[in-house]
Design an enzyme around this catalytic site. Sequence first.
Site, PDB file in Angstrom:
ATOM      1  N   CYS A 365       0.839  -1.205   0.000  1.00  0.00           N
ATOM      2  CA  CYS A 365       0.000   0.000   0.000  1.00  0.00           C
ATOM      3  C   CYS A 365       0.872   1.252   0.000  1.00  0.00           C
ATOM      4  CB  CYS A 365      -0.924  -0.008   1.220  1.00  0.00           C
ATOM      5  SG  CYS A 365      -1.958   1.460   1.317  1.00  0.00           S
ATOM      6  N   CYS A 368      -0.487   4.143   2.065  1.00  0.00           N
ATOM      7  CA  CYS A 368      -0.339   3.993   3.525  1.00  0.00           C
ATOM      8  C   CYS A 368       1.113   4.223   3.943  1.00  0.00           C
ATOM      9  CB  CYS A 368      -0.704   2.574   3.975  1.00  0.00           C
ATOM     10  SG  CYS A 368      -2.312   2.012   3.478  1.00  0.00           S
ATOM     11  N   ASP A 369       2.033   3.518   3.305  1.00  0.00           N
ATOM     12  CA  ASP A 369       3.397   3.427   3.814  1.00  0.00           C
ATOM     13  C   ASP A 369       4.387   4.339   3.108  1.00  0.00           C
ATOM     14  OD1 ASP A 369       2.347   1.471   5.440  1.00  0.00           O
ATOM     15  OD2 ASP A 369       2.858  -0.150   4.078  1.00  0.00           O
TER      16      ASP A 369
END
Length: 544
Positions: A365, A368-369
């Site tokens: 992701c 997200c990261d």
Amino acid sequence: MAPGMNQTGEANSNTQQAFIRQLQQTFASLPNEIPLFLFVQKGRDDVYVDACRQVVRAFRELTDKIKIKEYYLDHEMARKWKVDSSPTLLIDPERYNIRWMGAPMGEEGRSFLEAMLLVGMGKSDLSDQSLQVIRRLDAPRTIKIFVSPTCPYCPQQAVNGLKAAIERPDMIALEIIDIQCRPDLAEQYEAHSVPQAYANDVLIGQGAQQEEVFLSSLLKLEPQTIFIPESTAKVVDVDVVIVGGGPAGLTAGIYTVRSGLKTAVVEREALGGQVALTPVVENYPGFAQVGGKTLVDIMVSHALQYVQIFQGEEVLDIKPGDIMEVTTTRRTFRTKTILLATGATHRHLGVPGEQRFSGRGVSYCATCDGPLFKGRKVIMVGGGNSAVTEALYLKHMGVQVTLVHRRDKLRAQDVLANQLPQNDIPVIWNTEVKAIDGKERVERVTLFNSQTGETTEMDVDGVFVAIGYQPAVALAQKIGIELNEDGYIRHDAFHRTNVHGIYSAGDVEGGYKQIVTATGQGAAAAMTIFEDIINPYWKQNKAS
Ligand SMILES: Cc1cc2nc3c(=O)[nH]c(=O)nc-3n(C[C@H](O)[C@H](O)[C@H](O)COP(=O)(O)OP(=O)(O)OC[C@H]3O[C@@H](n4cnc5c(N)ncnc54)[C@H](O)[C@@H]3O)c2cc1C
């Protein structure tokens, strides 16, 4: 600007005003004040401090229930509450032990709003099942939840921690830590993906957990993967249970309720499914360019005008029949029909090191990261639209990204592929990742060039994987739903499966796998369900 754009702008502004009025009313009805203590370093107003002040002031404008006090780190109040990093927000520290390290920006604004509301209510709002678990806690827990403002999964985990801290202030201290503001702590805990939750310095959860699973992990001090309800859960009678709150499920919910059918949408993770992970969508009609999360918010607010959504609950089992039983982590639904809109989950590379370093440099992701890898060197593995979109996203975040693709041509659309050279993103062609290595976290990958037969090593800090998705069919298989040769749910032109009363829609059916097709299939399946409930086709077949 086209006339239609003006109308859209006005409609959005009206919706926003209505939302603000609703929030003001909700805050006004809260019984408790919400004291917020902001601690900052004297003479060092960085972006996080500025953002923190802006967020708390924006909330303060909605209600006078919020009481803000600001102190420097050398103030005696900082010593009293043992605060030593800037910015830190303490939420009602006389009653609870909740601290926010960083600014509650972006996605974290949602968790912060939830925190304000729960503290204002003075109640945790935990489910009955969760209360049974947390009441058994008889030793203190210090929870640390690592989050990032761009992670759509993080609020779910942050809210789990908040509810726990509000329910058991005698036992629980909570720290919500923004990894961008506190990379030192993220490094110390080796939190290389978000959300990650620790209790008493033990990792108890990677990714967003359902509330009950989080609390079981907190109680047992080890990550749990499933939660078995401890007593007979509540029983809810409906006409349709929709499994999955992605575009297909949300659309179907709007349609079935508008047809007069009592409907429940059950979603185990973040609402919006894969769209919540999509940085930008440019091919959904009506939106020339829209952030995936924004599109999800619009779809969810629309769906919520009609349908009840049970978020954070996983459907564990289904008993088919004329009246079917759907068991979730929290309750049982009795229903006439079921729509499986379970979508798809990301594929794994299946190479040595991938599992070991998942959350330690291996990520699925980018939204997200990505922030964790700013200024660092990563590879993005894949050659389709997702891989290219995510590589562009990482590049724009300041990550040094190289695309690794096993063929000599990308599958991505030209409009995306052309942006790689324009953005100086190198591509390593005809190359497969064979292994991922490192000590505590990813340090290098082994690459194999299928044209030259050469094996090389490349030093990297991260490996992002976007090599496609596999249908989420475990539940379907468990209850005897037939799959086609490609592993997707076999269905007829009306989205009926081989089990009467059970339907499918969206990516789990295979085909084009787009937001617009998933919403279309959700709508079509919902209309079939309506017709079949009035006039069940399986009963007609029996009679003839
Ligand atoms: C990075 C990325 C970029 C993309 N970009 C685009 C784009 O630009 N344009 C486009 O049209 N499409 C794009 N797509 C594809 C698009 O997002 C999907 O086609 C669409 O989301 C499919 O919708 P769905 O509702 O069928 O499934 P999903 O979105 O996968 O939703 C299914 C939901 O079901 C839930 N679920 C599964 N099992 C259970 C269970 N047992 N209990 C409860 N809940 C369950 C899952 O948690 C999930 O939230 C992209 C996808 C990705 C990953």
